[in-house]
Write an enzyme that holds these catalytic residues in place. Structure first.
Site, short mmCIF file in Angstrom:
data_model
loop_
_atom_site.label_atom_id
_atom_site.label_comp_id
_atom_site.label_asym_id
_atom_site.label_seq_id
_atom_site.Cartn_x
_atom_site.Cartn_y
_atom_site.Cartn_z
N CYS A 95 0.82 -1.22 0.00
CA CYS A 95 0.00 0.00 0.00
C CYS A 95 0.85 1.26 0.00
CB CYS A 95 -0.91 0.04 1.22
SG CYS A 95 -1.81 -1.48 1.54
N HIS A 372 -8.71 3.84 -2.90
CA HIS A 372 -7.38 3.39 -2.49
C HIS A 372 -6.82 2.39 -3.51
CE1 HIS A 372 -4.02 2.12 -0.24
NE2 HIS A 372 -4.60 1.35 0.67
N CYS A 402 -0.60 3.50 6.22
CA CYS A 402 -0.31 2.16 6.73
C CYS A 402 -0.06 1.22 5.56
CB CYS A 402 -1.45 1.66 7.59
SG CYS A 402 -3.01 1.37 6.72
#
Length: 415
Positions: A95, A372, A402
């Site tokens: 991510c 995202h 995160c």
């Protein structure tokens, strides 16, 4: 040539595609085409820049198993029509891949390895393929299992402890357990994200960064983020069922006498998305040669690790370390971008920053509303901070997120 003293690293521009929903407006677009689009847009928006002066292109990508598998950064360079002499490298920190690309490019500029660099990330979660592991011996007689590469653990090493390999949503539930974050708090946070994003879109707050995407596959130009829900409400969010724990299932680890059952739903989790984002970075020499004016300067960065099941709390320490490196505290911040993987995760991070004014965080909404697309998100939030600092004319900003499998990443910018 490497320098004895680090050079200042300037963010000259930052762009992104609109973020499309899973199976939505960008699902027909290949990820290498999305990446090429933002790279080309940066060059087109800097008419004084000779593209041949770009020393390297760094792009983040979390999947790498589909159409982006042949070094998507290099593919983007070629598809964008840049000179073949411009190289490209793809990086993966899940991510955090888009922010990792920015950090690596900034490091190259700071050390004198590059004067001009492009950095960003791309992800098409819609087009992430199913994979079939090779059998251990030829011509197996039994059925074989396909694994989706869209998100999360797959082909997991059996030596990994079970508590590490929980689903991402279960990790968010564990954070809710630890901090006593209720379903109502998560839904309220998600609603606020959509409301801020809808208002920002209406006010043109994204106009400086979003470059519409159009090609023959997509058809009509994609101009706006697809997941912003202007019509959602607490009532609508409250009707959604928990996605990772069944009703009545005991909550763990909090020691609080709360009702059992899950609190993390599709409504207070970030969606699955497609999109790309990129930043143009330069040193002083690059600025002079191109005639560009910077938005902001990259001051510091930090990466940290945390227990994999608590991956969502990774930004807490990463942000603190990055600010410490910059010689700044939370009281110095003018704006903050915290990537919202889950409402529980974002609320858990805010609980870990008692000195931070929560009103500074995600003023234009976050990933719960905007989306995202894994490899692109870190570049999106870094670019968003740079644009807001430029609009303000001065200040310090923080971008942090995160990372699955237990990491946190942060960048401090100044103007």
């Amino acid at each position: 040539m490497l320098t004895d003293r680090p050079r200042d690293v300037h963010v000259v521009d930052a762009v992104r595609t609109p973020f499309g929903k899973y199976g939505g407006m960008l699902s027909a677009a290949r990820p290498d085409d999305l990446a090429a689009h933002v790279v080309r847009a940066l060059v087109d928006r800097a008419p004084g820049l000779d593209p041949a002066r770009i020393d390297d292109v760094y792009l983040g990508n979390a999947n790498g198993a589909g159409e982006e598998n042949r070094d998507v950064a290099r593919m983007a360079v070629l598809l964008a029509g840049l000179p073949v002499t411009v190289p490209g490298v793809t990086v993966n920190r899940l991510c955090g891949s888009g922010m990792e690309a920015v950090i690596q490019a900034a490091r190259a500029v700071a050390l004198g390895d590059a004067s001009v660099a492009v950095a960003g990330g791309v992800e098409s979660m819609s087009r992430a393929p199913w994979v079939l592991p090779k059998p251990e011996r030829a011509f197996p007689a039994g059925p074989q299992t396909l694994h989706s590469t869209t998100l999360g653990w797959r082909l997991t090493n059996p030596r990994m402890p079970d508590e590490w390999t929980v689903a991402l949503g279960e990790g968010a539930e564990l954070i809710a357990d630890r901090y006593g974050i209720t379903r109502a708090q998560q839904d309220a946070y998600a609603l606020a994200s959509h409301e801020k994003a809808a208002r920002a879109r209406k006010d043109g707050a994204f106009d400086a960064e979003v470059v519409p995407y159009e090609d023959d596959a997509v058809g009509a130009a994609a101009r706006h983020d697809e997941c912003i829900r202007e019509d959602t409400s607490l009532q609508a969010l409250g009707k959604l069922r928990p996605a990772f724990r069944k009703a009545g299932e005991a909550r763990r680890g909090s020691g609080r006498p709360e009702a059992g059952g899950g609190t993390v739903t599709a409504g207070n989790s970030s969606p699955l998305n497609d999109g790309a984002a990129a930043l143009l970075l330069m040193d002083e020499q690059g600025l002079r040669a191109s005639g560009c004016e910077p938005l902001a300067r990259i001051r510091s960065s930090a990466v940290t690790g945390i227990a994999p099941q608590y991956f969502g709390l990774g930004p807490v320490e990463a942000a603190g370390r990055a600010l410490e490196k910059a010689g700044r505290g939370f009281d110095a911040l003018r704006t903050v971008e915290l990537n919202e993987a889950f409402a529980a995760q974002a609320l858990g991070c805010l609980a870990g920053w008692p000195d931070l004014d929560p009103g500074l965080v995600n003023p234009h909404g976050g990933a719960l509303a905007l989306g995202h697309p894994l490899g692109a998100s870190g570049a999106r939030i870094t670019g968003a901070v740079a644009h807001r600092l430029a609009a303000a004319g001065t200040g310090t900003g923080l971008a942090t997120l995160c990372i699955g499998v237990g990491q946190g990443l942060a960048v401090v910018l100044e103007r």
